[in-house]
Design a protein around this motif. Sequence first.
Motif, PDB file in Angstrom:
ATOM      1  N   THR A 126     -15.101   1.269  -0.217  1.00  0.00           N
ATOM      2  CA  THR A 126     -14.173   0.606   0.912  1.00  0.00           C
ATOM      3  C   THR A 126     -13.130   1.596   1.503  1.00  0.00           C
ATOM      4  O   THR A 126     -13.230   1.613   2.633  1.00  0.00           O
ATOM      5  CB  THR A 126     -13.633  -0.690   0.467  1.00  0.00           C
ATOM      6  N   ALA A 127     -12.325   2.255   0.486  1.00  0.00           N
ATOM      7  CA  ALA A 127     -11.302   3.103   0.921  1.00  0.00           C
ATOM      8  C   ALA A 127     -11.874   4.290   1.619  1.00  0.00           C
ATOM      9  O   ALA A 127     -11.371   4.697   2.467  1.00  0.00           O
ATOM     10  CB  ALA A 127     -10.505   3.648  -0.350  1.00  0.00           C
ATOM     11  N   GLU A 128     -13.216   4.766   1.251  1.00  0.00           N
ATOM     12  CA  GLU A 128     -13.765   5.951   1.814  1.00  0.00           C
ATOM     13  C   GLU A 128     -14.166   5.549   3.133  1.00  0.00           C
ATOM     14  O   GLU A 128     -13.948   6.441   4.134  1.00  0.00           O
ATOM     15  CB  GLU A 128     -15.020   6.365   1.084  1.00  0.00           C
ATOM     16  N   GLY A 129     -14.737   4.254   3.462  1.00  0.00           N
ATOM     17  CA  GLY A 129     -15.114   3.999   4.638  1.00  0.00           C
ATOM     18  C   GLY A 129     -13.799   3.868   5.857  1.00  0.00           C
ATOM     19  O   GLY A 129     -14.048   3.983   7.095  1.00  0.00           O
ATOM     20  N   LEU A 130     -12.873   3.579   5.141  1.00  0.00           N
ATOM     21  CA  LEU A 130     -11.410   3.354   6.143  1.00  0.00           C
ATOM     22  C   LEU A 130     -10.577   4.779   6.317  1.00  0.00           C
ATOM     23  O   LEU A 130     -10.468   5.115   7.346  1.00  0.00           O
ATOM     24  CB  LEU A 130     -10.809   2.451   5.361  1.00  0.00           C
ATOM     25  N   LEU A 131     -10.623   5.669   5.260  1.00  0.00           N
ATOM     26  CA  LEU A 131      -9.588   6.621   5.177  1.00  0.00           C
ATOM     27  C   LEU A 131     -10.474   7.886   6.128  1.00  0.00           C
ATOM     28  O   LEU A 131      -9.877   8.617   6.608  1.00  0.00           O
ATOM     29  CB  LEU A 131      -9.444   7.253   4.104  1.00  0.00           C
TER      30      LEU A 131
END
Length: 298
Positions: A126-131
């Motif tokens: 999820t963090a990769e999709g955001l950052l």
Amino acid sequence: SKETRTEEAEVSPARNTASSSSSSFLGNLLVVPMDGSHWIGIKAIAEEMGRRGHRVTVLIPEISIRLGPGKYYDTVVYPVPYDQAYLDSVMSSHTDILKKETESITERIKTRFSQFQKISNFIHITAEGLLFNDTLIAREFWYTGIISIPTVNVLRGMLFSMDMTATGCPSPPSYVPRFFTGYTDQMNFKERIVNTLVTLLEPLLARLLSWRFDQMAYQFLGEEVGVAEVLRDSAIWLLRSDFTLDFPRPLMPNIVLVGGINCDVRNPLPEVRLCFILGKLIAFISLLPHFLGKSRET
């Protein structure tokens, strides 16, 4: 320029009419929430800040459990590389582990650490999709240490005391029980030894759990920083806890206990029931000296 200033938010009439007594200072608030039960308290804060006239923007993944739009804040949805079935499987396995009660400390550490790895993998994706979504927001606006925007963390706690380590809280193993142990603040000599050993293992376990996030921070920021350094720059920690539920321990001044903020607001007690409770309380207080006198005689 990396200097920033807080400008007065452009508030829509719908937001302005919601709170006529709002403060003259209106700011911009960017909310990056966790999914699940964490969202209950965060949503209440976002709604209230928006109701008071602040401009609140919430970033949510397109696939989630509870996250969604609200009346007093804006939402920005970003894509994630998983579907609802994957999310449901992670949550169901987490629920099954929480239902297990009779386990030894070694089995408890093994099963829960395995589950934490699954949840960690979910958070990492999820963090990769955001950052790394370049079309969503400029990267330099993410790292608060670069542009000096205060960061407020709202949480129940972090694994292996990562939050207490980041804030520099004293954590003596003689009376601060560690995660997984199930001990209280009243430990005998053997329990203190076990608690001390777990304390010594916590930095290693935290490193094993967060090494992928450290790599992500380095890849995203291009600097030799990790999760611990990013957390250390936080301005305020709102801890969803209270010493009526947890054992007392030293806290730093920037940690504020907000236990119960995620509880649902109930209707006030009827007048008859309230009078009944007050009557019982008064009767108990009036009899208290009598019981204390008897205990002293014995």
